[in-house]
Write a protein that holds these residues in place. Structure first.
Motif, mmCIF file in Angstrom:
data_model
loop_
_atom_site.group_PDB
_atom_site.id
_atom_site.type_symbol
_atom_site.label_atom_id
_atom_site.label_comp_id
_atom_site.label_asym_id
_atom_site.label_seq_id
_atom_site.Cartn_x
_atom_site.Cartn_y
_atom_site.Cartn_z
ATOM 1 N N SER A 1 6.151 11.153 6.539
ATOM 2 C CA SER A 1 7.196 11.224 5.512
ATOM 3 C C SER A 1 6.921 10.225 4.402
ATOM 4 C CB SER A 1 8.575 10.955 6.139
ATOM 5 O OG SER A 1 8.873 11.908 7.135
ATOM 6 N N ALA A 2 6.434 9.035 4.775
ATOM 7 C CA ALA A 2 6.085 8.028 3.764
ATOM 8 C C ALA A 2 4.945 8.501 2.885
ATOM 9 C CB ALA A 2 5.731 6.714 4.456
ATOM 10 N N ASN A 3 3.915 9.098 3.510
ATOM 11 C CA ASN A 3 2.775 9.602 2.739
ATOM 12 C C ASN A 3 3.215 10.687 1.767
ATOM 13 O OD1 ASN A 3 0.947 7.901 4.018
ATOM 14 N ND2 ASN A 3 0.562 9.352 5.680
ATOM 15 N N ALA A 4 4.113 11.578 2.242
ATOM 16 C CA ALA A 4 4.566 12.682 1.385
ATOM 17 C C ALA A 4 5.426 12.189 0.228
ATOM 18 C CB ALA A 4 5.355 13.694 2.224
ATOM 19 N N THR A 5 6.110 11.076 0.438
ATOM 20 C CA THR A 5 7.017 10.554 -0.584
ATOM 21 C C THR A 5 6.340 9.534 -1.484
ATOM 22 O OG1 THR A 5 8.774 10.797 1.078
ATOM 23 C CG2 THR A 5 9.350 9.634 -0.925
ATOM 24 N N GLY A 6 5.267 8.915 -0.997
ATOM 25 C CA GLY A 6 4.579 7.907 -1.788
ATOM 26 C C GLY A 6 5.209 6.544 -1.692
ATOM 27 N N VAL A 7 5.816 6.226 -0.562
ATOM 28 C CA VAL A 7 6.424 4.918 -0.371
ATOM 29 C C VAL A 7 5.763 4.227 0.815
ATOM 30 C CG1 VAL A 7 8.636 5.632 -1.308
ATOM 31 C CG2 VAL A 7 8.218 5.829 1.157
ATOM 32 N N THR A 8 5.992 2.952 0.915
ATOM 33 C CA THR A 8 5.551 2.172 2.060
ATOM 34 C C THR A 8 6.761 1.910 2.950
ATOM 35 O OG1 THR A 8 3.800 1.092 0.819
ATOM 36 C CG2 THR A 8 4.567 -0.021 2.806
ATOM 37 N N ILE A 9 6.605 2.056 4.247
ATOM 38 C CA ILE A 9 7.701 1.796 5.170
ATOM 39 C C ILE A 9 7.442 0.507 5.931
ATOM 40 C CG2 ILE A 9 8.392 4.207 5.403
ATOM 41 C CD1 ILE A 9 6.813 4.347 7.993
ATOM 42 N N ASP A 10 8.503 -0.234 6.166
ATOM 43 C CA ASP A 10 8.423 -1.489 6.899
ATOM 44 C C ASP A 10 9.437 -1.430 8.032
ATOM 45 O OD1 ASP A 10 7.840 -4.132 7.606
ATOM 46 O OD2 ASP A 10 9.473 -4.891 6.338
ATOM 47 N N ALA B 1 14.131 5.596 18.336
ATOM 48 C CA ALA B 1 14.742 5.270 17.047
ATOM 49 C C ALA B 1 14.007 4.108 16.395
ATOM 50 C CB ALA B 1 16.221 4.927 17.228
ATOM 51 N N HIS B 2 14.097 4.075 15.053
ATOM 52 C CA HIS B 2 13.516 2.966 14.308
ATOM 53 C C HIS B 2 14.338 2.741 13.047
ATOM 54 C CE1 HIS B 2 10.433 0.031 13.684
ATOM 55 N NE2 HIS B 2 9.587 0.597 14.544
ATOM 56 N N ASP B 3 14.624 1.465 12.748
ATOM 57 C CA ASP B 3 15.215 1.102 11.469
ATOM 58 C C ASP B 3 14.075 0.691 10.549
ATOM 59 O OD1 ASP B 3 17.654 1.484 12.678
ATOM 60 O OD2 ASP B 3 17.984 -0.644 13.086
ATOM 61 N N ILE B 4 14.069 1.202 9.321
ATOM 62 C CA ILE B 4 12.964 0.916 8.411
ATOM 63 C C ILE B 4 13.483 0.632 7.013
ATOM 64 C CG2 ILE B 4 11.363 2.390 9.701
ATOM 65 C CD1 ILE B 4 11.652 4.425 7.384
ATOM 66 N N ALA B 5 12.711 -0.146 6.284
ATOM 67 C CA ALA B 5 12.947 -0.378 4.863
ATOM 68 C C ALA B 5 11.874 0.371 4.081
ATOM 69 C CB ALA B 5 12.905 -1.867 4.552
ATOM 70 N N ASN C 1 0.827 -1.201 0.000
ATOM 71 C CA ASN C 1 0.000 0.000 0.000
ATOM 72 C C ASN C 1 0.858 1.246 0.000
ATOM 73 O OD1 ASN C 1 0.788 -1.003 2.499
ATOM 74 N ND2 ASN C 1 -0.671 0.299 3.601
ATOM 75 N N ALA C 2 0.877 1.969 -1.124
ATOM 76 C CA ALA C 2 1.695 3.162 -1.232
ATOM 77 C C ALA C 2 1.334 4.169 -0.157
ATOM 78 C CB ALA C 2 1.536 3.788 -2.619
ATOM 79 N N GLY C 3 2.337 4.692 0.497
ATOM 80 C CA GLY C 3 2.105 5.634 1.568
ATOM 81 C C GLY C 3 1.758 4.959 2.870
ATOM 82 N N GLY C 4 1.725 3.632 2.900
ATOM 83 C CA GLY C 4 1.364 2.918 4.113
ATOM 84 C C GLY C 4 2.575 2.563 4.951
ATOM 85 N N HIS C 5 2.280 1.750 5.972
ATOM 86 C CA HIS C 5 3.350 1.340 6.871
ATOM 87 C C HIS C 5 3.016 -0.012 7.480
ATOM 88 C CE1 HIS C 5 0.366 3.481 9.306
ATOM 89 N NE2 HIS C 5 0.729 2.677 10.313
ATOM 90 N N THR C 6 4.045 -0.711 7.890
ATOM 91 C CA THR C 6 3.854 -2.013 8.515
ATOM 92 C C THR C 6 4.973 -2.274 9.502
ATOM 93 O OG1 THR C 6 3.607 -4.382 8.094
ATOM 94 C CG2 THR C 6 5.143 -3.204 6.695
ATOM 95 N N ASN C 7 4.661 -3.004 10.552
ATOM 96 C CA ASN C 7 5.651 -3.456 11.527
ATOM 97 C C ASN C 7 6.346 -2.333 12.288
ATOM 98 O OD1 ASN C 7 5.200 -6.162 11.050
ATOM 99 N ND2 ASN C 7 6.732 -6.260 9.412
ATOM 100 N N LEU C 8 5.708 -1.175 12.426
ATOM 101 C CA LEU C 8 6.285 -0.138 13.276
ATOM 102 C C LEU C 8 6.057 -0.539 14.735
ATOM 103 C CD1 LEU C 8 5.382 3.269 11.563
ATOM 104 C CD2 LEU C 8 7.515 1.979 11.462
ATOM 105 N N ASP C 9 7.114 -0.482 15.513
ATOM 106 C CA ASP C 9 7.059 -0.910 16.910
ATOM 107 C C ASP C 9 6.279 0.110 17.736
ATOM 108 O OD1 ASP C 9 7.503 -1.824 19.463
ATOM 109 O OD2 ASP C 9 9.634 -2.253 19.154
#
Length: 892
Positions: free
Chosen positions: A765-774, A792-796, A743-751
């Motif tokens: 930031s993901a919504n503004a860029t149009g990417v999905t963060i994991d 802090a968070h590490d994300i893909a 899902n573009a602009g979405g997110h998953t597995n954020l702690d």
């Protein structure tokens, strides 16, 4: 980059739509040559030829050769030679013109006339408007050394060779001693004074009693480094009395120099400087690289401040005409001065430390930039940036090596620089040998000091002529005797340790040789058929590029000017090692030699002499000038895009030191050929991003935690979390939106245990860029850096269901956009954001979190110290890898 500008200089000719140049040759009287370009205003010249104007004799083309320090024996920082091709379309009158012009100027001998060469550049704007003298003008005072003529079909072609008058100081008649002389002095300044007196006496005697001249040459010797005048000479006593080409030096405190007839002037003055204790300590721009001349290893930290060597500037004035000699009387001034030599290598240990430390590399590069030694970057093939380079020739000398003096002080682990794959047993042997040599060197140095003290005691004793002098000098003698007694005691204490060290080394060395007999473990098996061929994938996945061009060291006798002879045992160790440096400086062009053909750039012509000096031009008097060559090589086409990508090759990409250049002016074209050798002290792999940009990134923030240590700020626990499962996350209720990554602009597995503001910043930031963060890693209570304690968070990042990587240029643009969004949003909310991403300029196995995961936090000033670093490109074993340029630009 905010607050930081690139120090690379553009070719000034590129600022104009087009440009023209004009050469002119003016004859002047030798006795007025020192007036230089003022002669034009004084109307004391006669113009013989000029380009770009209607003239009976025209200048067809010009070749200018600049030979720089350490590429010639005379050691001037720069010397210019010119070849002019003239054309006289009707007649053959050039020789007669020279004779007539000399008579009009009152020159007694037309063959000794001086010539002022003038070069001017004119720029032309897009509207066709001329901009005169865009740089320079350049003036060169020369003499004519040869003129040839070719006459055919009514036209005459001439080839004239000109050389600057300053090189007249090296003519054989004036440059060599005509008789033996002896000079006694205790300091370098005193030596120059006494040497000038002895040389002038020779010249006066030759003029008075010789038959070839009546006017003596006048000599002056000086230095433009005032502290050198006070440099005291080191002791040369006992078995250290040696000779070099008949030159002998002896004494303690006050040295006795004996120079035979035929000795070159600058050889004598250089030799004296090399005998000072301070110069043997390896002078740098901020102090000394060695505490004691006999130290076998230099301080790598001090080497980063750039070593200074000696060069000469000469000035020749023509005073009066000697009718017997048929030449003008000369006043020659030899001025010794400091010359920055970034290419100096002293020993294997300090060299290894210097090239492998990112902190020292950054410090050294900043010094090189600050001192104006690096101002040019050339982009060549597959960079898409080339505007200057037309051709490139490279020659690699595999048999080149750096000389190391035999028995040269206390050096341990030398084999690190000879062969990085040496076995543990070899390292053990090197360690034991280093321990033994260290004790030998210490005892030798103590005995040397005792010899020096004894010589001073004898000298003071000879000055006692009565009770008063005995009282006055007695205390000094007693102090020296007490010092010798203390040294003798220390030697007796160290002697058993040295004996034991020698016994241990001999025993282990013999055992090692026995172990090696019949040992075939090191023999490599032949590869399978499929492995016998090297592919591009093998090449561009190399783990370590540090030793791509290894610098070899070999022990050899040192026979050079500083040593006054071959290396004999451990006597006068400091002088021998200085001699090795001298020999290596004169042979560096034999290593990796490069010839770069470029569009003409006035920068390389140097700073114009005369009244029109320009501080933006190459300062050849300051030190060895360099350029950075950036180029890529093509690889296999990308499987997804079909496009051929380009990869760095650090065997060619590098920093090069120019030692000679040739400028060609022909048919309106201005081109150059730079001859250079590679600067082996620069680790291009470590400094690539900064060399590409043209400045040192941490300059503005030097003094913060991640700068003073010279290490990137990292998570500091060495963990690679690129694909790690977030630790201690409950099966339910602890993650948000665990519904895939499409899902573009979405997110998953954020702690969910991390700061809610941090999570919202990432989502926005993901919504503004149009990417999905994991999210790959959130809360880590055991994190030693303190960042992953909730802030802090590490994300893909995913786009179209595909995980983004820094290795893909298109992906990098999206990664940068997302990071910029996070940075700007966090900053606007009053946080100090930190970001970590892999540096794609390094091998893939060195990529931080595999290059497909980034680190984002708001911990600085919140849960960790306010002075912690805010960007990096590595962690754990890769913590020395700098952040990519785009990230540094964003964060500073």
């Amino acid at each position: 980059m905010k607050g930081l500008e690139s120090l690379y200089q553009e070719n000034i000719l590129n600022q104009y739509e087009s440009y023209t140049y004009r050469w002119a040759v003016h004859m002047c009287h030798p006795m007025e040559a020192h007036e230089f370009d003022n002669l034009l205003d004084m109307n004391r010249v006669i113009t013989l030829a000029e380009s770009g104007v209607e003239n009976e004799i025209s200048i067809e083309n010009v070749t200018q050769d600049l030979v720089l320090t350490f590429a010639q024996q005379n050691r001037n920082s720069v010397a210019n030679q010119f070849t002019f091709n003239f054309l006289e379309t009707s007649g053959a009158t050039f020789f007669t013109r020279i004779y007539t012009a000399a008579k009009q100027l009152g020159i007694e001998n037309h063959l000794q006339a001086c010539y002022l060469l003038e070069l001017k550049f004119t720029g032309w704007t897009e509207s066709g408007q001329a901009v005169p003298i865009i740089i320079g003008p350049y003036y060169y005072m020369t003499t004519l050394t040869g003129l040839t003529m070719d006459h055919a079909d009514g036209a005459s072609k001439y080839a004239g060779s000109f050389i600057e008058t300053m090189t007249d100081a090296y003519s054989r008649l004036e440059f060599h001693l005509t008789a033996d002389i002896v000079v006694e002095a205790s300091t370098y300044g005193q030596f120059l004074t006494e040497f000038q007196t002895r040389v002038q006496e020779q010249s006066d005697e030759q003029a008075k009693n010789g038959i070839g001249r009546v006017l003596p040459t006048i000599y002056e010797f000086k230095t433009d480094v005032s502290e050198w005048l006070e440099y005291e000479f080191d002791a040369v006593t006992g078995s250290r009395l040696q000779q070099y080409s008949g030159i002998s030096v002896s004494g303690a405190g006050t040295l006795r120099f004996a120079f035979p007839a035929g000795t070159a002037i600058t050889s004598a003055t250089s030799l004296a400087l090399y005998q000072t204790r301070n110069f043997k300590k390896l002078l740098t721009d901020a102090g000394f690289a060695k505490e004691d001349p006999d130290d076998g290893e230099a301080d790598a930290t001090q080497l980063a401040d750039i070593v200074k060597w000696v060069k000469y500037n000469t000035q020749v004035e023509y005073i009066a005409y000697d009718f017997v000699l048929k030449h003008y009387q000369k006043k020659i001034t030899y001025t010794s001065g400091a010359y920055l030599t970034p290419e100096v290598v002293h020993d294997p240990n300090s060299y290894t430390k210097l090239v492998r430390s990112s902190a020292l590399q950054s410090k050294r590069l900043q010094n090189i930039f600050d001192k104006g030694l690096l101002r040019k970057r050339f982009d060549y093939i597959h960079t898409g940036l080339n505007t200057e380079v037309t051709d490139l020739d490279i020659q690699l000398n595999n048999v080149y090596y750096q000389i190391q003096a035999i028995n040269s002080g206390a050096l341990q682990h030398r084999e690190n620089s000879f062969n990085s794959s040496a076995s543990d047993a070899q390292f053990e042997i090197a360690q034991l040998r280093g321990d033994r040599n260290s004790l030998r060197s210490r005892i030798s140095s103590m005995r040397s000091n005792m010899d020096s003290n004894q010589a001073k005691i004898e000298e003071l004793g000879s000055k006692i002529t009565g009770p008063d002098s005995a009282i006055r000098l007695g205390d000094d003698i007693k102090a020296l005797e007490a010092e010798n007694n203390e040294l003798s005691l220390q030697i007796r204490e160290l002697a058993p340790q040295r004996t034991f060290a020698e016994q241990v080394y001999d025993q282990r060395y013999n055992e090692f040789n026995q172990e090696q007999k019949g040992n075939t473990d090191n023999r490599l098996d032949l590869p399978s058929l499929a492995q016998r061929y090297i592919t591009q994938s093998d090449l561009y996945s190399e783990k370590d590029l540090t030793d791509l061009l290894p610098l070899n060291f070999r022990y050899a006798p040192v026979d050079s000017l500083p040593t006054m002879g071959p290396d004999k045992g451990q006597d006068d160790v400091g002088t021998v090692m200085l001699g090795a440096v001298e020999m290596n400086l004169n042979s560096l062009a034999d290593l990796v030699e490069q010839t770069l053909h470029i569009r003409g750039d006035p920068y390389w012509l140097g700073r114009p002499r005369g009244n029109y000096n320009n501080n933006t031009q190459a300062d050849y008097d300051r030190g060895g000038l360099q350029y950075f060559l950036n180029l890529n090589f093509p690889t296999y086409p990308d499987e997804q895009t079909g496009l051929m990508s380009a990869k760095q090759n650090f065997a060619v990409t590098g920093v090069y030191r120019v030692y000679q250049l040739q400028a060609n002016y022909a048919n309106g074209s201005f081109t150059m050929m730079l001859s250079s050798f590679r600067d082996m002290n620069t680790n291009v792999n470590t400094l690539y991003e900064e060399l590409l940009f043209g400045n040192v990134f941490d300059r503005a923030t030097r003094g913060t935690n991640n700068v003073t240590t010279g290490v990137n700020e990292t998570e500091n626990d060495g963990t690679d979390n690129s694909d790690a499962v977030p630790p201690n996350i409950p099966d339910t209720g602890a993650v948000e939106n665990a519904n895939g990554v499409d899902n573009a602009g979405g997110h998953t597995n954020l702690d969910s245990r991390t700061d809610s503001n941090l999570r919202q910043l990432l989502i926005d930031s993901a919504n503004a860029t149009g990417v999905t963060i994991d999210g790959t890693s959130g809360l880590r209570p055991g994190s030693s850096s303190g960042r992953h304690h909730g802030d802090a968070h590490d994300i893909a990042l995913y786009s179209g269901g595909r995980r983004l990587s820094v290795g893909n240029p298109a992906d990098r643009a999206i990664i940068q956009s997302f990071s910029q969004q996070f940075h700007d949003r966090a900053t606007a909310q009053g946080y100090t954001p930190s970001i970590g991403w892999a540096n794609h300029g390094y091998p893939t196995n060195k990529w931080y979190m595999s290059g497909n995961t980034g680190h984002f936090d708001i911990a600085v000033g919140k849960s960790i110290g306010a002075n912690r670093g805010t960007f990096w490109g590595g962690s754990g074993e890769t913590r020395d890898i700098p952040a990519p340029t785009w990230l540094r630009n964003m964060m500073t």
